[in-house]
Write an enzyme that holds these catalytic residues in place. Structure first.
Site, PDB file in Angstrom:
ATOM      1  N   LYS B  76       0.860  -1.186   0.000  1.00  0.00           N
ATOM      2  CA  LYS B  76       0.000   0.000   0.000  1.00  0.00           C
ATOM      3  C   LYS B  76       0.899   1.239   0.000  1.00  0.00           C
ATOM      4  O   LYS B  76       1.913   1.265   0.697  1.00  0.00           O
ATOM      5  CB  LYS B  76      -0.904  -0.018   1.249  1.00  0.00           C
ATOM      6  CG  LYS B  76      -1.906   1.132   1.296  1.00  0.00           C
ATOM      7  CD  LYS B  76      -2.853   1.000   2.502  1.00  0.00           C
ATOM      8  CE  LYS B  76      -3.870   2.134   2.563  1.00  0.00           C
ATOM      9  NZ  LYS B  76      -4.782   2.024   3.717  1.00  0.00           N
ATOM     10  N   SER B 151      -9.832   2.373   2.960  1.00  0.00           N
ATOM     11  CA  SER B 151      -8.889   3.072   2.115  1.00  0.00           C
ATOM     12  C   SER B 151      -7.949   2.165   1.331  1.00  0.00           C
ATOM     13  O   SER B 151      -7.403   2.595   0.314  1.00  0.00           O
ATOM     14  CB  SER B 151      -8.051   4.012   2.980  1.00  0.00           C
ATOM     15  OG  SER B 151      -7.221   3.279   3.860  1.00  0.00           O
ATOM     16  N   SER B 175     -10.277  -0.012   7.037  1.00  0.00           N
ATOM     17  CA  SER B 175      -9.628   0.162   5.739  1.00  0.00           C
ATOM     18  C   SER B 175      -8.973  -1.085   5.152  1.00  0.00           C
ATOM     19  O   SER B 175      -8.567  -1.077   3.995  1.00  0.00           O
ATOM     20  CB  SER B 175      -8.583   1.275   5.817  1.00  0.00           C
ATOM     21  OG  SER B 175      -9.212   2.532   5.811  1.00  0.00           O
TER      22      SER B 175
END
Lengths: 484, 483, 95
Positions: B76, B151, B175
């Site tokens: 990420k 997210s 997330s």
């Protein structure tokens, strides 16, 4: 109207840890810009703080030394504001739960009495970096080497009533933190800085007036001047019908005045909240007692001991006990020469004079305590006179060497041989008819005072090496013989 | 090859069926060919990946390979990667080449993993749809008109679209779990303090936690074996022993007690979601588990408390982005205030600015007690709810999200509606507990996630419970059409 | 709970965010909505509940006082927008 000043001090003492409060970067002073600012100090995204155990220990030492309550659970809070020398956009500090709670120190006033000044709290926080305004046109340069240096902010109660008291309090705290070895106390380098909160009120009034805060004063002399100036300014403003504005001011040493820092006047809202990257610091009784066991002798206790053990005057004891290095130096000298008063006179006299002239700290003195002790031994055993000793001391300061080496090399050994002294005395008397006649004419009880001239001549002729005691008795004997 | 799990790829490498370079090249080729549909990567790191793959093959030849050597993963774009842009999907960090590695990245490097690239996300992890990314939204491989969640939407989309066998995520309010649910993959948010936050760009420090996103519980366990562990550089990292998270996967579930909080099955829950979750629970009963209704009475307070704590911490955490030392700086600042205001105003997107403002307001003078302190007190009530329920049951189950993936743009103009998507996930972050989402069904061709919540540091138990379900079902093996 | 334009401007200034004049009404509305949402907290009595900053109620670990970092100025300043003579540059600050 009679006015009374109400003063409180906030002292920022940089703790002498090797590494920063929340990172492993060095705290050494004077490095090239930003060479000691690591990723954490620069607040790079993702970096996190880890608390330095030595900073904690130092703060606890201070708390114990001022007899304060130690926070069993203390918490770091974030003080949020934007400034280029504050990389994270917040300063990690302690608002709600400081490490050191209420304590006190006793200051000695001019009349010799002591006054207790309350310490509200002392908390740990990180120092900011430095802004350099004058190096580039239109720009300010930011050096973050200092960012993250541990600070202990020591906040006094508004118990102080004059500039003199403020200085006495600041000196007391300075002496305490240096004695504890938790701060190098170097004010020129900013290791010990003071903010002065000053207000005035009509004498007898309970209620405080509006205060101003004069920031970052870095010498005792400036503290005194800044406070005197600020008190006068406030009296003038009020007596002219004006009002004091609560504001931050800056002391300008060149003009010897404080002026408003309008750039910082904007209403601050620091949005304090507990720092979620750090957890509560919890310490127990065992930890506190272990720290207590490491406390060195503190200035007040040392002063009392100097008076008791070395029979020093209150003043000498206060001066010599205030700084740990000075105190240790004095005691080494006193032990070596077995005469504390002599040692005190030399340390506070000749040594301090040269240290001041050369702007040298006691720790960096070119003459060690052992060297000075060796010199004083030779005064005590009459090898040299006090006057010669000063010459030896100057050589020692500039060229090094032990007292005995210098005395030998320069042939300064005192003449105690009575025969040699008699020869000189005879010569002096033979060449001073006028003074001899005056001596003879004087009343016997006035004659003692007239020996000075002859002493001077003999010492001069002997190159200062004749033993003064021996010279006096031989002179007296020979001159008195001429009077009969 | 793209259908293989990490565990299968590991044995393929071990058996010499293919090399890490071959595997890596195949993934890189696929990313370059397919990712325009999903926008799941912000940066693809071909060169680094291939050199790591080569090193992994050499290590294998030298007999020094470990269980993760040569396996490709995506990071990420919130984890700092030395020498590689680390953007947090923000214009603010579009030019930021991190000068150091996050601890998690170091751990993957030390394990011999291959980094395929940096995945898309909501800007600074603030969002539940991936639509706040400066690089444009990532899309759900099950329906590219839908969001992948957020997210960690890019990571979820990449794994679901077979553009990475596994990826890292971070979870502040759901997330990892929410995008895992919406993309039909397996995601685990570990106990707070289990995975180091050093080098993971902070959103809300007391809630953020990194974790694995993978196809299966077994793969999540393999990932967590690499990611977990005490880090002296993170004060909130816990000195907790790290077990082999794969060790208990095969334990039978007989005797397991599952708690179903009535608050997780509200009247307005999507019936399709409720049905799939109930079916999953029946499957567990078939596996020998007992089910019990429980109550988490403060559930409704989780979102209000979260939307004080997270923005408050974020407002302070994001103050460092000031245009002075790194990141975006506005053109020609006329003075310091202009430098700050325009760099931040132009560098941050609207949702980030909104949250900074909420947090700034909540912390401003006079409001601290009413907002931040109150939220921290409610946090304790929420934790107490979980602690008392977890005294009675082994795990808590419920839906991960109230709805399946929604359409792009559907909620982006209504922040409150967007926030409500995290209603079942957010309380866990406040309590610091571990939770997983595993695929447990579909509705209208979109995956549904089952959330499994366990006690502190009980990740092994969660993984065991999830793995047993995956042995009995094949929801996790479903592939979006056209992949 | 309704914020007004002045509140939003004050918050934006505290947070050092330049917001467009035309966006203020929208910010005012959404921020007010969010505050309405969070104000649901006020319905709960939390007297005597200890605030929880860390979910494990863990305590701070201490780091040994050792210098572990070496000068990496060049690398760290490699990402800086403006550097001169090793100093980060900002528009002149007047004190």
């Amino acid at each position: 109207m009679q006015w009374e000043a109400v003063i409180g001090l906030e002292i920022h003492a940089q703790l002498s840890t090797k590494s920063k409060i929340f990172s492993g970067a060095s705290t050494a002073f004077g490095a090239e810009p930003n060479t000691q600012a690591c990723a954490v100090d620069l607040a790079l995204p993702g970096t996190l703080p880890v608390f330095n155990e030595e900073a904690l220990r130092n703060a606890v030492k201070f708390g114990l030394a001022i007899d304060a309550e130690i926070g069993r659970t203390s918490v770091f809070d974030r003080k949020n504001y934007f400034y280029p020398d504050l990389p994270k956009g917040y300063q990690t500090s302690q608002l709600f739960h400081p490490i050191v709670g209420v304590g006190h120190v006793d200051i000695t006033q001019d009349d010799g009495t002591t006054k207790r000044v309350g310490v509200t709290r002392a908390h740990l926080e990180e120092d900011a970096g430095k802004s350099l305004h004058d190096e580039f046109p239109g720009m300010t340069g930011i050096d973050l080497n200092r960012a993250g240096t541990p600070l202990l902010e020591i906040v006094s109660e508004p118990d102080i009533r004059s500039a003199k008291e403020a200085v006495a309090y600041a000196r007391n705290i300075h002496s305490l933190v240096t004695s504890l070895g938790i701060c190098d106390g170097n004010m020129a380098e900013g290791s010990f800085r003071c903010d002065c909160n000053v207000s005035i009120r009509p004498k007898g009034q309970e209620e405080f007036g509006t205060r101003t805060e004069t920031k970052n004063i870095n010498s005792f002399r400036f503290i005194e001047r800044a406070i005197i100036g600020e008190i006068e300014r406030q009296i003038d403003v009020i007596e002219d019908g004006g009002r004091i504005v609560q504001e931050t001011r800056l002391y300008d040493a060149n003009k010897n005045e404080t002026r408003s820092m309008r750039s910082k006047e904007e209403a601050n809202d620091y949005r304090y909240f507990p720092c979620p990257d750090l957890l509560p610091i919890v310490i127990d009784e065992e930890y506190i007692e272990a720290v207590r066991a490491t406390l060195p002798e503190l200035p007040d206790a040392r002063k009392a001991r100097f008076i008791e053990q070395h029979s020093l005057s209150n003043y000498d004891a206060m001066v010599l006990s205030a700084d740990r290095n000075l105190a240790e130096y004095f005691e080494t000298v006193a032990t070596a020469c077995t005469d504390a008063k002599l040692a005190a006179n030399w340390v506070m006299g000749e040594l301090s004079k040269l240290l001041n002239q050369n702007d040298t700290a006691i720790a960096d003195s070119p003459v060690s305590a052992d060297q000075l002790g060796g010199l004083l031994v030779r005064i005590k055993d009459d090898t040299i006179s006090g006057k010669i000793a000063k010459q030896v001391f100057e050589v020692m300061w500039s060229d090094g060497g032990s007292a005995d080496e210098i005395i030998d090399a320069k042939g300064l050994k005192q003449v105690t041989d009575t025969g040699a002294i008699e020869g000189i005395v005879d010569e002096v008397i033979a060449n001073a008819d006028k003074q001899v006649a005056q001596y003879q004419a004087a009343e016997p009880d006035k004659r003692g005072k007239m020996l000075g001239f002859f002493m001077g001549q003999v010492m001069k002729a002997s190159g200062g090496k004749a033993n003064p005691g021996a010279v006096t008795s031989i002179l007296k004997q020979k001159l008195d013989a001429l009077c009969d | 090859m793209f259908d293989k799990t990490l565990a299968e790829l590991a044995s393929g490498l071990e058996n010499g069926d293919f090399s890490s370079v071959e595997l890596t090249q195949a993934y890189l080729d696929r990313i370059h060919a397919e990712d325009s549909k999903y926008n799941s990567y912000i940066t693809v790191t071909d060169e680094i990946a291939l050199s790591q793959a080569k090193a992994a093959d050499e290590a294998r030849a030298a007999g020094t390979a470990g269980p993760f050597t040569g396996l490709p993963v995506a990071q990420k774009d919130i984890f700092c990667t030395d020498g590689v842009r680390t953007s947090c999907a923000s214009k603010m960090l579009d030019n930021f080449i991190a000068p150091y590695n996050a601890t998690v990245v170091d751990k993957f490097n030390n394990a011999g993993a291959v980094m395929l690239g940096k995945t898309n996300m909501d800007e600074f992890a603030m969002g539940s749809s991936n639509e706040s990314s400066f690089y444009g939204p990532s899309r759900n491989p099950w329906n590219t008109n839908c969001v992948p969640g957020g997210s960690s939407g890019g990571s979820a989309a990449a794994v679901a679209a077979r553009l990475a066998p596994a990826a890292t995520g971070t979870d502040t309010g759901g997330s990892i779990r929410q995008p895992a649910a919406l993309c039909g993959i397996t995601g685990l948010k570990p106990t707070y303090g289990r995975v180091s936050r050093f080098g993971m760009i902070a959103f809300a420090s007391s809630l953020d936690q990194g974790g694995p996103m993978a196809r299966t519980a077994e793969d999540a366990a393999l990932m967590l074996n690499v990611m977990a562990g005490f880090d002296p550089r993170d004060s909130t990292s816990m000195q907790q022993a790290v077990p082999d998270f794969t060790a208990d996967l095969t334990l039978p579930l007989k005797g397991l007690t599952i708690g179903l909080p009535k608050e997780y099955f509200p009247d307005d829950l999507s019936p399709a979601i409720a049905l799939q979750v109930q079916n999953a629970v029946k499957e567990y009963e078939a596996l020998g588990a007992a089910v019990k209704e429980v109550s988490l009475p403060n559930t409704a307070l989780a979102i209000p408390a979260y939307y004080i704590i997270a923005p408050a911490e974020a407002s302070s955490n994001l103050s460092r982005f000031d245009g002075v030392r790194y990141g975006y700086r506005c053109d020609e600042p006329v003075n310091l205030e202009d430098l700050y205001k325009r760099s931040r105003g132009e560098g941050f997107g609207p949702e980030v600015q909104r949250r900074i403002m909420v947090g700034t307001y909540a912390l401003s003078e006079g409001f601290y007690d009413a907002y931040y302190k109150k939220a921290q007190q409610i946090r304790r009530l929420i934790k107490q709810d979980f602690v008392s329920v977890l005294n009675e049951v082994d795990v808590i189950m419920g839906p991960t999200t109230p709805h399946p993936a929604f359409k792009l743009g559907e909620k982006s103009s209504d922040p409150i509606a967007m926030y409500m998507e995290d209603i079942f996930t957010i309380a866990l972050n406040l309590a610091g507990l571990p939770g997983m989402s595993v695929p447990c069904g579909q509705t209208n061709g979109l995956p549904v996630g089952l959330q499994i919540i366990g006690n502190y540091f009980a990740e092994q138990k969660l993984l065991n419970v999830a793995h047993q379900f995956q042995l009995a079902t094949d929801w996790h093996k479903q592939t979006p059409d056209g992949i | 709970m309704a914020l007004d334009r002045t509140d939003v401007e004050k918050i934006a200034h505290l947070a050092r965010l330049q917001i467009d004049e035309q966006d203020i009404p929208q910010y005012t509305e959404t921020l007010s909505d969010i505050l309405d949402l969070v104000n649901q907290m006020q319905a709960v009595d939390t007297t005597n509940i200890e605030p929880m900053a860390n979910s494990l109620d863990a305590v701070q670990r201490l780091r040994a006082d050792v210098v572990t970092e070496t000068n990496s100025r060049d690398k760290l300043q490699g990402v800086a927008p403006a550097v001169e003579a090793g100093l980060f540059q900002v528009p002149k600050v007047i004190e």
